[in-house]
Enzyme design. Structure first.
Site, PDB file in Angstrom:
ATOM      1  N   CYS A   1       0.821  -1.212   0.000  1.00 37.98           N
ATOM      2  CA  CYS A   1       0.000   0.000   0.000  1.00 37.98           C
ATOM      3  C   CYS A   1       0.851   1.255   0.000  1.00 37.98           C
ATOM      4  CB  CYS A   1      -0.927  -0.025   1.213  1.00 37.98           C
ATOM      5  SG  CYS A   1      -1.825   1.495   1.451  1.00 37.98           S
TER       6      CYS A   1
ATOM      7  N   CYS B   1      -1.532   1.700  -3.068  1.00 37.26           N
ATOM      8  CA  CYS B   1      -2.529   2.765  -2.857  1.00 37.26           C
ATOM      9  C   CYS B   1      -1.956   4.180  -2.837  1.00 37.26           C
ATOM     10  CB  CYS B   1      -3.250   2.550  -1.531  1.00 37.26           C
ATOM     11  SG  CYS B   1      -3.483   0.843  -1.069  1.00 37.26           S
TER      12      CYS B   1
ATOM     13  N   LYS C   1       0.053   5.353  -6.014  1.00 40.84           N
ATOM     14  CA  LYS C   1      -0.966   5.306  -7.090  1.00 40.84           C
ATOM     15  C   LYS C   1      -1.904   6.497  -6.989  1.00 40.84           C
ATOM     16  CE  LYS C   1      -4.766   3.967  -6.384  1.00 40.84           C
ATOM     17  NZ  LYS C   1      -5.383   2.675  -6.208  1.00 40.84           N
TER      18      LYS C   1
ATOM     19  N   TYR D   1      -8.675  -3.953 -11.175  1.00 41.47           N
ATOM     20  CA  TYR D   1      -8.411  -2.657 -10.530  1.00 41.47           C
ATOM     21  C   TYR D   1      -7.133  -1.997 -11.087  1.00 41.47           C
ATOM     22  CZ  TYR D   1     -11.187  -3.440  -6.131  1.00 41.47           C
ATOM     23  OH  TYR D   1     -12.143  -3.625  -5.165  1.00 41.47           O
TER      24      TYR D   1
ATOM     25  N   GLU E   1      -6.994   1.356 -13.401  1.00 38.61           N
ATOM     26  CA  GLU E   1      -6.505   2.584 -12.739  1.00 38.61           C
ATOM     27  C   GLU E   1      -5.284   3.139 -13.470  1.00 38.61           C
ATOM     28  OE1 GLU E   1      -8.140   2.117  -8.168  1.00 38.61           O
ATOM     29  OE2 GLU E   1      -6.038   1.642  -8.525  1.00 38.61           O
TER      30      GLU E   1
ATOM     31  N   HIS F   1     -27.781  20.298  -0.651  1.00 38.47           N
ATOM     32  CA  HIS F   1     -28.034  20.849  -1.972  1.00 38.47           C
ATOM     33  C   HIS F   1     -27.179  22.081  -2.239  1.00 38.47           C
ATOM     34  CE1 HIS F   1     -30.388  21.389  -5.590  1.00 38.47           C
ATOM     35  NE2 HIS F   1     -30.520  22.668  -5.287  1.00 38.47           N
TER      36      HIS F   1
ATOM     37  N   GLU G   1     -26.672  14.056  -2.848  1.00 39.39           N
ATOM     38  CA  GLU G   1     -28.071  14.146  -2.408  1.00 39.39           C
ATOM     39  C   GLU G   1     -28.965  13.208  -3.212  1.00 39.39           C
ATOM     40  OE1 GLU G   1     -30.223  17.856  -3.198  1.00 39.39           O
ATOM     41  OE2 GLU G   1     -28.753  18.377  -4.731  1.00 39.39           O
TER      42      GLU G   1
END
Ligand code: NDP
Length: 449
Positions: free
Chosen positions: A42, A47, A50, A176, A180, A438, A443
């Protein structure tokens, strides 16, 4: 028997370090062996670097979209070596933080390779260490498919130190990592070709997510060969030459610089001496029960080497649950249900819970789908074409929300919050009773009818 440690951890990645620290907090005497950089996949080649590259790749489209708002055109080019330098500086900084954390938590660190000699003894460099309990947290590594010439490709680990930005890249695999990096390189200005053996990328994800990302990638200029398998890779004076088969036909493409094999990862379990410790392997990974115990009850395994859900926070969760149970007197299991995850593509996607297909398999007709697809406010002026897609998978009879899926800006940030509701067993009525913020894209999750 006299032990040197209450717990000895093999592997200093996310799972290993979090377990070691938590166990030490409870007063356990803990040792940890890591011969590479601290932080595991990671931090070092996954992660973190990346995601920094994802950020870097996002700027050209922001520059372009700013023109819709009245900014004059931005003429900017990427300094690749600067990018690689700052990304690696950040990784080095994190390595230092991990070292400090280990030090502060009084875990004894061994910067050497460890392997089992028997079920309580680990050889670490030239020493033999005896531990009452042992944790295997050795992670995984990328695997290349068996294609002639595959040695000419690189794997994801290599992408963070490339001396030059490739002009063109061919990516094998549509998981993945493949998608990516296709989006990262495309955003950075590299010409990207992706070869996948299915019709669609990201097998296992909700069909709408697969479709939306794939269409978005196509719109942004990534060339994709679907239902296609590479059969031969050759290095020529013109670059990498790839022969691919699609059904009966074959096609040849030449890439300027590199080919990336992003075709899966496998556990790092070779040469660990598992057989000497009586630890069994199942389907290429360390077999564990829900408590992360291996076939030797005092030997545990967490993270990618167990091939359950291969995500950093899952490895951390498994490790902490184990430390709480064994050393903290707070027995608990890590739940592998409703684990959210994101794909940092352009457009971004995130998901939690059941896909529509999984829900229909489990609940048959008792499933209702709520789906919205719209142009986000930002793009009404920016001129950007990406749409946002949101989807709720609901059990009709109970109105329990079984899954939430999203493709669009900030999907990861939004789904993280939705995941809490789903983990708590929220009903559709709970979503409906929540007031939206909003104007936001999020939402829509509380206004879908
Ligand atoms: P995946 O298993 O996700 O995907 C592998 C891809 O390669 C699939 O498209 C697969 O096709 C294809 N493939 C496999 N073998 C061959 C072959 N022989 N020829 C052609 N294509 C092949 O692996 P990744 O390497 O992408 O990622 C590994 C793991 O890392 C993921 O499972 C994930 O847990 C983790 N990860 C998570 C990220 C995140 O959370 N954002 C980011 C990156 C990695 P097919 O579908 O047909 O099998």
């Amino acid at each position: 028997m006299n032990y040197d440690f209450d717990l000895f951890v093999i592997g200093g990645g996310s799972g290993g370090i979090s377990t070691a620290r938590r166990a030490a907090e409870y007063g356990a005497k803990v040792g940890l062996a890591e011969m590479g950089r601290l932080g595991g996949t990671c931090v070092n080649v996954g992660c973190i670097p990346k995601k920094l590259m994802v950020y870097a790749a996002s700027f050209p489209s922001i520059f372009k979209e700013s023109e819709g708002y009245g900014w004059s055109p931005v003429n900017s080019s990427l300094n690749w070596s600067h990018l690689v330098t700052v990304v690696n500086q950040e990784v080095t900084r994190l390595n230092g933080i991990y070292l400090k954390m280990i030090d502060n938590s009084k875990v004894t660190l061994f910067r050497e390779k460890a392997r089992f000699l028997d079920e309580h003894t680990v050889e670490v460099g030239s020493s033999q260490i005896k531990a009452e309990r042992i944790l295997i947290a050795v992670g995984g590594h990328p695997v290349r498919p068996d294609i002639p010439g595959i040695e000419h490709t690189v794997v994801s680990d290599d992408l963070f130190t490339l001396p030059e930005q490739p002009k063109r890249i061919v990516i094998l695999g549509g998981g993945y990592i493949g998608v990516e990096f296709a989006c990262i390189f495309n955003g950075l200005g590299t010409e990207v070709t992706q070869i996948i053996r299915q019709e669609k990328i990201l097998r296992g994800f909700d069909e709408d997510i697969r479709t939306e990302i794939q269409e978005g990638m196509g719109r942004s200029g990534i060339r994709m060969f679907t239902s296609t398998c590479p059969t031969l890779i050759e290095k020529t004076d013109d670059g990498l030459k790839l022969t691919m088969a699609k059904g009966e036909t074959s096609e040849i493409i030449v890439a300027d610089a590199i080919g990336l094999a992003a075709t899966g990862r496998i556990p790092n379990i070779a040469n660990l001496g598992l057989e000497l410790a009586g630890v069994e392997i199942k389907n290429g990974a360390i077999a564990v029960n829900a408590e992360s115990q291996t076939t030797q009850p005092h030997i545990y395994a967490v993270g990618d080497c167990t091939n359950r859900i291969n995500l950093t926070p899952v490895a951390i969760g498994e490790g902490r649950a184990l430390a709480d149970t064994v050393f903290g007197g707070k027995p608990r299991l890590m739940s592998h249900q409703n684990v959210p995850s994101a794909v940092f593509t352009q457009p971004e996607a995130a998901t939690v819970g059941l896909t529509e297909a999984q829900a229909r398999e489990e609940y048959g007709d008792d499933v209702k789908i709520y789906r919205a697809k719209f142009r986000p406010l930002y793009h009404t002026v920016s001129g950007g074409e990406d749409k946002t897609m949101m989807k709720l998978v609901v059990q009709q009879s109970t109105t329990k929300v079984l899954g939430a899926h999203m493709v669009g800006e900030h999907a990861a940030e939004i789904i993280q919050g939705v995941a809490i509701a789903i983990k708590m067993g929220a009903l559709k009525a709970d979503f409906d009773a929540t007031v939206g913020i909003h104007p936001s894209a999020a939402e829509e999750f509380v206004t879908m009818r």
